[in-house]
Design a protein around this motif. Structure first.
Motif, PDB file in Angstrom:
ATOM      1  N   MET A  35       3.566   3.104  -0.286  1.00 34.03           N
ATOM      2  CA  MET A  35       4.810   2.348  -0.321  1.00 34.03           C
ATOM      3  C   MET A  35       5.961   3.150   0.280  1.00 34.03           C
ATOM      4  O   MET A  35       6.792   2.603   1.019  1.00 34.03           O
ATOM      5  CB  MET A  35       5.145   1.933  -1.762  1.00 34.03           C
ATOM      6  N   VAL A  36       6.010   4.437  -0.030  1.00 38.08           N
ATOM      7  CA  VAL A  36       7.087   5.276   0.510  1.00 38.08           C
ATOM      8  C   VAL A  36       6.929   5.454   2.013  1.00 38.08           C
ATOM      9  O   VAL A  36       7.904   5.391   2.777  1.00 38.08           O
ATOM     10  CB  VAL A  36       7.112   6.638  -0.211  1.00 38.08           C
ATOM     11  N   ARG A  37       5.690   5.665   2.464  1.00 39.52           N
ATOM     12  CA  ARG A  37       5.470   5.783   3.908  1.00 39.52           C
ATOM     13  C   ARG A  37       5.823   4.491   4.637  1.00 39.52           C
ATOM     14  O   ARG A  37       6.353   4.518   5.750  1.00 39.52           O
ATOM     15  CB  ARG A  37       4.009   6.155   4.181  1.00 39.52           C
ATOM     16  N   ALA A  38       5.524   3.358   4.011  1.00 38.75           N
ATOM     17  CA  ALA A  38       5.858   2.071   4.633  1.00 38.75           C
ATOM     18  C   ALA A  38       7.370   1.904   4.779  1.00 38.75           C
ATOM     19  O   ALA A  38       7.837   1.227   5.708  1.00 38.75           O
ATOM     20  CB  ALA A  38       5.285   0.931   3.805  1.00 38.75           C
ATOM     21  N   MET A  39       8.131   2.527   3.889  1.00 40.92           N
ATOM     22  CA  MET A  39       9.584   2.436   3.972  1.00 40.92           C
ATOM     23  C   MET A  39      10.143   3.150   5.189  1.00 40.92           C
ATOM     24  O   MET A  39      11.288   2.903   5.589  1.00 40.92           O
ATOM     25  CB  MET A  39      10.226   3.013   2.699  1.00 40.92           C
ATOM     26  N   ARG A  40       9.354   4.036   5.788  1.00 40.80           N
ATOM     27  CA  ARG A  40       9.838   4.742   6.974  1.00 40.80           C
ATOM     28  C   ARG A  40      10.129   3.779   8.111  1.00 40.80           C
ATOM     29  O   ARG A  40      10.934   4.068   8.989  1.00 40.80           O
ATOM     30  CB  ARG A  40       8.819   5.786   7.427  1.00 40.80           C
ATOM     31  N   ALA A  41       9.472   2.610   8.091  1.00 45.23           N
ATOM     32  CA  ALA A  41       9.716   1.619   9.148  1.00 45.23           C
ATOM     33  C   ALA A  41      11.161   1.126   9.118  1.00 45.23           C
ATOM     34  O   ALA A  41      11.696   0.718  10.152  1.00 45.23           O
ATOM     35  CB  ALA A  41       8.753   0.445   9.008  1.00 45.23           C
ATOM     36  N   ILE A 130      -2.254  -0.196  -8.877  1.00 45.80           N
ATOM     37  CA  ILE A 130      -1.515  -0.785  -7.760  1.00 45.80           C
ATOM     38  C   ILE A 130      -0.124  -1.207  -8.219  1.00 45.80           C
ATOM     39  O   ILE A 130       0.883  -0.920  -7.567  1.00 45.80           O
ATOM     40  CB  ILE A 130      -2.296  -1.970  -7.167  1.00 45.80           C
ATOM     41  N   ALA A 131      -0.065  -1.877  -9.372  1.00 48.62           N
ATOM     42  CA  ALA A 131       1.232  -2.289  -9.909  1.00 48.62           C
ATOM     43  C   ALA A 131       2.113  -1.072 -10.200  1.00 48.62           C
ATOM     44  O   ALA A 131       3.310  -1.064  -9.869  1.00 48.62           O
ATOM     45  CB  ALA A 131       1.032  -3.111 -11.179  1.00 48.62           C
ATOM     46  N   GLY A 132       1.523  -0.046 -10.787  1.00 48.47           N
ATOM     47  CA  GLY A 132       2.294   1.161 -11.087  1.00 48.47           C
ATOM     48  C   GLY A 132       2.790   1.858  -9.834  1.00 48.47           C
ATOM     49  O   GLY A 132       3.907   2.385  -9.798  1.00 48.47           O
ATOM     50  N   GLY A 133       1.974   1.860  -8.773  1.00 48.36           N
ATOM     51  CA  GLY A 133       2.391   2.478  -7.520  1.00 48.36           C
ATOM     52  C   GLY A 133       3.544   1.747  -6.867  1.00 48.36           C
ATOM     53  O   GLY A 133       4.445   2.375  -6.294  1.00 48.36           O
ATOM     54  N   VAL A 134       3.537   0.415  -6.949  1.00 52.42           N
ATOM     55  CA  VAL A 134       4.653  -0.368  -6.409  1.00 52.42           C
ATOM     56  C   VAL A 134       5.947  -0.027  -7.154  1.00 52.42           C
ATOM     57  O   VAL A 134       7.010   0.163  -6.548  1.00 52.42           O
ATOM     58  CB  VAL A 134       4.347  -1.874  -6.508  1.00 52.42           C
ATOM     59  N   VAL A 135       5.848   0.081  -8.467  1.00 54.61           N
ATOM     60  CA  VAL A 135       7.020   0.424  -9.271  1.00 54.61           C
ATOM     61  C   VAL A 135       7.523   1.822  -8.927  1.00 54.61           C
ATOM     62  O   VAL A 135       8.731   2.039  -8.728  1.00 54.61           O
ATOM     63  CB  VAL A 135       6.686   0.328 -10.772  1.00 54.61           C
ATOM     64  N   ALA A 136       6.607   2.779  -8.828  1.00 57.36           N
ATOM     65  CA  ALA A 136       7.021   4.155  -8.530  1.00 57.36           C
ATOM     66  C   ALA A 136       7.627   4.268  -7.129  1.00 57.36           C
ATOM     67  O   ALA A 136       8.600   5.003  -6.919  1.00 57.36           O
ATOM     68  CB  ALA A 136       5.829   5.095  -8.665  1.00 57.36           C
ATOM     69  N   GLY A 137       7.075   3.534  -6.163  1.00 63.66           N
ATOM     70  CA  GLY A 137       7.632   3.566  -4.820  1.00 63.66           C
ATOM     71  C   GLY A 137       9.044   3.010  -4.780  1.00 63.66           C
ATOM     72  O   GLY A 137       9.939   3.588  -4.132  1.00 63.66           O
ATOM     73  N   ALA A 138       9.267   1.890  -5.468  1.00 62.71           N
ATOM     74  CA  ALA A 138      10.616   1.324  -5.529  1.00 62.71           C
ATOM     75  C   ALA A 138      11.569   2.252  -6.272  1.00 62.71           C
ATOM     76  O   ALA A 138      12.741   2.394  -5.892  1.00 62.71           O
ATOM     77  CB  ALA A 138      10.573  -0.044  -6.202  1.00 62.71           C
TER      78      ALA A 138
END
Length: 288
Positions: A35-41, A130-138
């Motif tokens: 999720m964090v890497r995707a934010m680089r876009a 997966i749900a936890g990773g989305v939360v942590a990325g946000a």
């Protein structure tokens, strides 16, 4: 099959099991990394937004509205300069605004448009991870936002601090801001996970949930000045609860230990309850 071949296959199975157990242990962080890497876009959008929002709001208020308000705000019997009064609430609003972005369309994309949640789920990652990773990325993006917002407050408006001794607690505005974003965003993520199609639901959330919360949660004036029939918006709003804690941390508003604990407990219940519901919805949706 020879003994050597059988031994080699056993080693391969053991190695495969080891590789499978690793994401099971750290699966949440693998999703967070994605999720964090995707934010680089849209990284520049994140940075510019995180810097531009405090500049526009706080400087706009400094040279605009506060110039017309000579008297300090009476916040619970304590006179407070107007900019000091609104600064914590605007920091909390910034975190909640990030939550309203990260927990809506990206969640819909993961389930429907790009379907990468199903790709995650086809690996050893579990649905709750997966749900936890989305939360942590946000939460990571919210962390960047509140840190930059707080730095701007300290650098440009630190001289407005009515009580210099509060510097020991002022930094608490940052973790409280992230908690506010999670209290609003994680239940919103659960709602997004329940949707099959985007038919304007997220736009309605922005117009009829986020905006009334922003305007009527004591952001620009004490909640007590509103008529009682409007004050309930602040009472149920994570923004008001977080702003009250932020004002206690920044300039020592007399909140009281009991109310301070109640504010924090309310935010935690929303965040944790939303996560429990989101994990169940992710599991149900990805099991199809």
């Amino acid at each position: 099959m020879t003994a050597d071949t059988a031994a080699g296959l056993d080693e391969l199975r053991a190695e495969a099991m080891a590789w499978g157990r690793k994401p099971r242990r750290h699966g949440t962080w693998y999703v967070t990394e994605h999720m964090v890497r995707a934010m680089r876009a849209y990284g520049w959008t994140i940075i510019v937004g995180a810097l531009g929002q405090p500049v526009l709001y706080l400087l706009g208020l400094a040279v605009g509205l506060s110039a017309l308000i000579d008297a300090p705000v009476d916040d619970g019997g304590r006179p407070v300069p107007y900019l000091v009064f609104v600064a914590p609430a605007l920091l909390m609003t910034a975190a909640i605004a990030v939550a309203s972005e990260e927990f809506t369309y990206p969640v819909m994309a993961g389930f429907k448009w790009r379907r990468y949640f199903f790709g995650f789920n086809a690996s050893p990652l579990s649905s709750p991870q997966i749900a936890g990773g989305v939360v942590a990325g946000a939460a990571a993006r919210m962390g960047v936002t509140v840190v930059l917002y707080f730095a701007f407050i300290v650098l440009f408006f630190g001289w407005l601090q009515p009580d210099a001794a509060r510097a020991a607690t002022a930094w608490l505005c940052m973790p409280v801001g992230v908690l506010a974003g999670l209290a609003f965003g994680v239940p919103l993520m659960a709602y997004a996970a329940s949707l099959e199609d985007d038919k304007g639901q997220f736009a309605l959330v922005q117009r009829f949930v986020f905006m009334p919360m922003f305007l009527f949660s004591g952001t620009f004036y004490p909640l007590a000045v509103l008529p009682v029939w409007l004050q309930w918006i602040g009472w149920v709003s994570p923004l008001w609860h977080a702003s009250e804690v932020g004002r206690w941390a920044l300039y020592g508003k007399d909140v009281g230990i009991g109310m301070l604990a109640a504010h924090l407990l309310y935010l935690l219940v929303l965040a944790v309850g939303g996560l429990v519901l989101a994990r169940r919805l992710f599991t149900r949706r990805l099991a199809r």
